[in-house]
Design an enzyme around this catalytic site. Sequence first.
Site, PDB file in Angstrom:
ATOM      1  N   ASP A 132     -20.809 -14.946 -48.883  1.00  0.00           N
ATOM      2  CA  ASP A 132     -21.493 -13.504 -48.773  1.00  0.00           C
ATOM      3  C   ASP A 132     -22.058 -13.140 -50.203  1.00  0.00           C
ATOM      4  OD1 ASP A 132     -20.481 -13.382 -46.291  1.00  0.00           O
ATOM      5  OD2 ASP A 132     -18.672 -11.828 -46.598  1.00  0.00           O
ATOM      6  N   MET A 133     -22.902 -11.930 -50.232  1.00  0.00           N
ATOM      7  CA  MET A 133     -23.233 -11.338 -51.096  1.00  0.00           C
ATOM      8  C   MET A 133     -22.699  -9.998 -51.480  1.00  0.00           C
ATOM      9  SD  MET A 133     -25.110 -11.676 -53.926  1.00  0.00           S
ATOM     10  CE  MET A 133     -26.387 -12.937 -53.740  1.00  0.00           C
ATOM     11  N   ARG A 182     -28.956 -16.431 -45.340  1.00  0.00           N
ATOM     12  CA  ARG A 182     -28.580 -15.176 -44.341  1.00  0.00           C
ATOM     13  C   ARG A 182     -29.237 -13.995 -45.035  1.00  0.00           C
ATOM     14  NH1 ARG A 182     -22.687 -13.246 -44.956  1.00  0.00           N
ATOM     15  NH2 ARG A 182     -22.266 -14.948 -43.672  1.00  0.00           N
ATOM     16  N   GLY A 186     -28.350  -5.225 -46.488  1.00  0.00           N
ATOM     17  CA  GLY A 186     -27.407  -4.798 -47.861  1.00  0.00           C
ATOM     18  C   GLY A 186     -26.535  -3.672 -47.277  1.00  0.00           C
TER      19      GLY A 186
HETATM   20  C1  LIG Z   1     -23.843 -11.510 -40.055  1.00  0.00           C
HETATM   21  C2  LIG Z   1     -23.954 -10.695 -40.982  1.00  0.00           C
HETATM   22  C3  LIG Z   1     -23.594 -10.784 -42.180  1.00  0.00           C
HETATM   23  C4  LIG Z   1     -23.569  -9.795 -42.976  1.00  0.00           C
HETATM   24  N1  LIG Z   1     -23.239 -10.289 -44.569  1.00  0.00           N
HETATM   25  C5  LIG Z   1     -23.614  -9.074 -45.410  1.00  0.00           C
HETATM   26  C6  LIG Z   1     -23.276  -9.681 -46.675  1.00  0.00           C
HETATM   27  O1  LIG Z   1     -23.065 -10.688 -47.196  1.00  0.00           O
HETATM   28  N2  LIG Z   1     -23.705  -8.598 -47.628  1.00  0.00           N
HETATM   29  C7  LIG Z   1     -24.092  -7.289 -47.502  1.00  0.00           C
HETATM   30  O2  LIG Z   1     -24.340  -6.682 -48.258  1.00  0.00           O
HETATM   31  N3  LIG Z   1     -24.202  -7.043 -46.124  1.00  0.00           N
HETATM   32  C8  LIG Z   1     -23.917  -8.016 -45.088  1.00  0.00           C
HETATM   33  N4  LIG Z   1     -24.025  -7.620 -43.775  1.00  0.00           N
HETATM   34  C9  LIG Z   1     -24.291  -6.135 -43.354  1.00  0.00           C
HETATM   35  C10 LIG Z   1     -25.983  -5.903 -43.724  1.00  0.00           C
HETATM   36  O3  LIG Z   1     -26.251  -5.800 -45.075  1.00  0.00           O
HETATM   37  C11 LIG Z   1     -26.039  -4.348 -43.016  1.00  0.00           C
HETATM   38  O4  LIG Z   1     -25.257  -3.568 -43.883  1.00  0.00           O
HETATM   39  C12 LIG Z   1     -25.696  -4.184 -41.686  1.00  0.00           C
HETATM   40  O5  LIG Z   1     -26.221  -5.372 -40.917  1.00  0.00           O
HETATM   41  C13 LIG Z   1     -26.604  -3.015 -40.912  1.00  0.00           C
HETATM   42  O6  LIG Z   1     -27.816  -3.193 -40.990  1.00  0.00           O
HETATM   43  P1  LIG Z   1     -28.730  -3.871 -39.782  1.00  0.00           P
HETATM   44  O7  LIG Z   1     -29.540  -5.144 -40.441  1.00  0.00           O
HETATM   45  O8  LIG Z   1     -28.130  -4.074 -38.645  1.00  0.00           O
HETATM   46  O9  LIG Z   1     -29.908  -2.708 -39.495  1.00  0.00           O
HETATM   47  P2  LIG Z   1     -29.924  -1.153 -39.210  1.00  0.00           P
HETATM   48  O10 LIG Z   1     -31.213  -0.787 -39.511  1.00  0.00           O
HETATM   49  O11 LIG Z   1     -28.977  -0.564 -39.936  1.00  0.00           O
HETATM   50  O12 LIG Z   1     -29.387  -1.133 -37.943  1.00  0.00           O
HETATM   51  C14 LIG Z   1     -30.021  -1.393 -36.598  1.00  0.00           C
HETATM   52  C15 LIG Z   1     -29.429  -1.069 -35.531  1.00  0.00           C
HETATM   53  O13 LIG Z   1     -28.184  -1.888 -35.175  1.00  0.00           O
HETATM   54  C16 LIG Z   1     -27.002  -0.788 -34.997  1.00  0.00           C
HETATM   55  N5  LIG Z   1     -26.009  -0.916 -35.890  1.00  0.00           N
HETATM   56  C17 LIG Z   1     -26.139  -1.315 -37.175  1.00  0.00           C
HETATM   57  N6  LIG Z   1     -24.876  -1.329 -37.867  1.00  0.00           N
HETATM   58  C18 LIG Z   1     -24.031  -0.748 -36.922  1.00  0.00           C
HETATM   59  C19 LIG Z   1     -22.733  -0.715 -36.966  1.00  0.00           C
HETATM   60  N7  LIG Z   1     -21.944  -0.622 -37.923  1.00  0.00           N
HETATM   61  N8  LIG Z   1     -22.214  -0.208 -35.819  1.00  0.00           N
HETATM   62  C20 LIG Z   1     -23.029  -0.006 -34.658  1.00  0.00           C
HETATM   63  N9  LIG Z   1     -24.188  -0.252 -34.661  1.00  0.00           N
HETATM   64  C21 LIG Z   1     -24.648  -0.643 -35.493  1.00  0.00           C
HETATM   65  C22 LIG Z   1     -27.883   0.639 -34.915  1.00  0.00           C
HETATM   66  O14 LIG Z   1     -28.090   0.902 -33.560  1.00  0.00           O
HETATM   67  C23 LIG Z   1     -28.975   0.510 -35.601  1.00  0.00           C
HETATM   68  O15 LIG Z   1     -30.019   1.384 -34.926  1.00  0.00           O
HETATM   69  C24 LIG Z   1     -23.983  -8.484 -42.835  1.00  0.00           C
HETATM   70  C25 LIG Z   1     -24.592  -8.327 -41.581  1.00  0.00           C
HETATM   71  C26 LIG Z   1     -24.559  -9.186 -40.422  1.00  0.00           C
HETATM   72  C27 LIG Z   1     -25.055  -9.027 -39.428  1.00  0.00           C
END
Ligand SMILES: Cc1cc2nc3c(=O)[nH]c(=O)nc-3n(C[C@H](O)[C@H](O)[C@H](O)COP(=O)(O)OP(=O)(O)OC[C@H]3O[C@@H](n4cnc5c(N)ncnc54)[C@H](O)[C@@H]3O)c2cc1C
Length: 308
Positions: A132-133, A182, A186
């Site tokens: 993870d980052m 991946r 963020g």
């Molecule tokens: C497999 C995976 C691994 C990850 N690993 C890391 C990592 O190593 N380091 C790091 O900094 N971050 C990590 N993340 C988290 C990432 O950085 C985002 O904070 C998170 O994925 C929310 O952003 P989004 O890309 O879904 O987009 P957004 O634009 O935030 O969300 C898109 C849509 O998804 C839905 N959604 C998003 N989050 C949620 C939620 N919590 N609950 C309900 N609905 C939601 C909403 O409907 C939103 O409109 C990871 C995420 C995933 C999926």
Amino acid sequence: MPFGRGFFLALAKSPYLNNHVTKWSFVRRATKKFMPGEAPEDAIDACAQLARSGRGTIFTKLGEAITNRDEATAVRDHYLWMFDQIKARNLPGHVSVKPTQLGLDIDEQLCAQYTLQLADKAKGSGSFLWIDMEDSAYVDRTLALYKKVKSVNPDAGLAMQAYLFRTPKDIADLMSVKPVIRLVKGAYAEPPHIAYPRKADTDRAYYDIANTMLMAAKDGNCLPIFGTHDVALVGRIIARAKELNVAPGKYEIHMLYGIKDAEQQRLRNDGQVVKTLISYGAAWFKWYMRRLAERPANVGFVLRSMIG
Ligand SMILES: Cc1cc2nc3c(=O)[nH]c(=O)nc-3n(C[C@H](O)[C@H](O)[C@H](O)COP(=O)(O)OP(=O)(O)OC[C@H]3O[C@@H](n4cnc5c(N)ncnc54)[C@H](O)[C@@H]3O)c2cc1C
């Protein structure tokens, strides 16, 4: 907005809340949306269920920034056990670790030693190790760790964050090791001189980086993994992959357990390779605050579980 992203990310840093909120039963109930349970067996059962619908799993035990070597050793031992379970039960499971869980803050060499052991074990178990980052203070050390692991074991992947200004250059630098990346948006609170404060800019940066990764995938130089629930963005990325003749499997889509589950299944049924990251463990407070920060409407789950 009183309950915006910054509010929950600030709460995540509170040691007092960390110690107390995890004992409140109504909050524990609310976390059920995002984790099948605290025990690793709960995650394993959920993995077996997801496997029946064609989805893979990435296991991650919650907890970060541990404070002594014994804790890092216990985390290492836990994941060694998890790889044994994956092999013994023939599960389509990977493991994702946070470097600070393996002692990055305490002893960088120890952290590298444990990460290398886990990568080795992943390979011997027919599995895969993800790193993870974490927040921006760890990026240089995490990149160095990944390069070290990659130099001896190709079966390792790294999360990279689109909101950081530095990420396009970091990815360009990694291309020589044929990385498995991946790409995520963020999840941490970062200052505006190092990360995009506006979501629209992060979304734009995400697509641009995804495009670069897909072009590298076309030449066999990168395995891009898109870790996002942004279904519209995923749709644009899939369309771009088609244009470039990069087939599903040469890239994958990963999402978190309990978020956009129907979309995950739809993408799988459409022929995409989809994996679901399942978190488990007792140290869920910081992680849960980050989930609330991503979608403050999730507070509704907490309120509803408070009522009943
Ligand atoms: C497999 C995976 C691994 C990850 N690993 C890391 C990592 O190593 N380091 C790091 O900094 N971050 C990590 N993340 C988290 C990432 O950085 C985002 O904070 C998170 O994925 C929310 O952003 P989004 O890309 O879904 O987009 P957004 O634009 O935030 O969300 C898109 C849509 O998804 C839905 N959604 C998003 N989050 C949620 C939620 N919590 N609950 C309900 N609905 C939601 C909403 O409907 C939103 O409109 C990871 C995420 C995933 C999926």
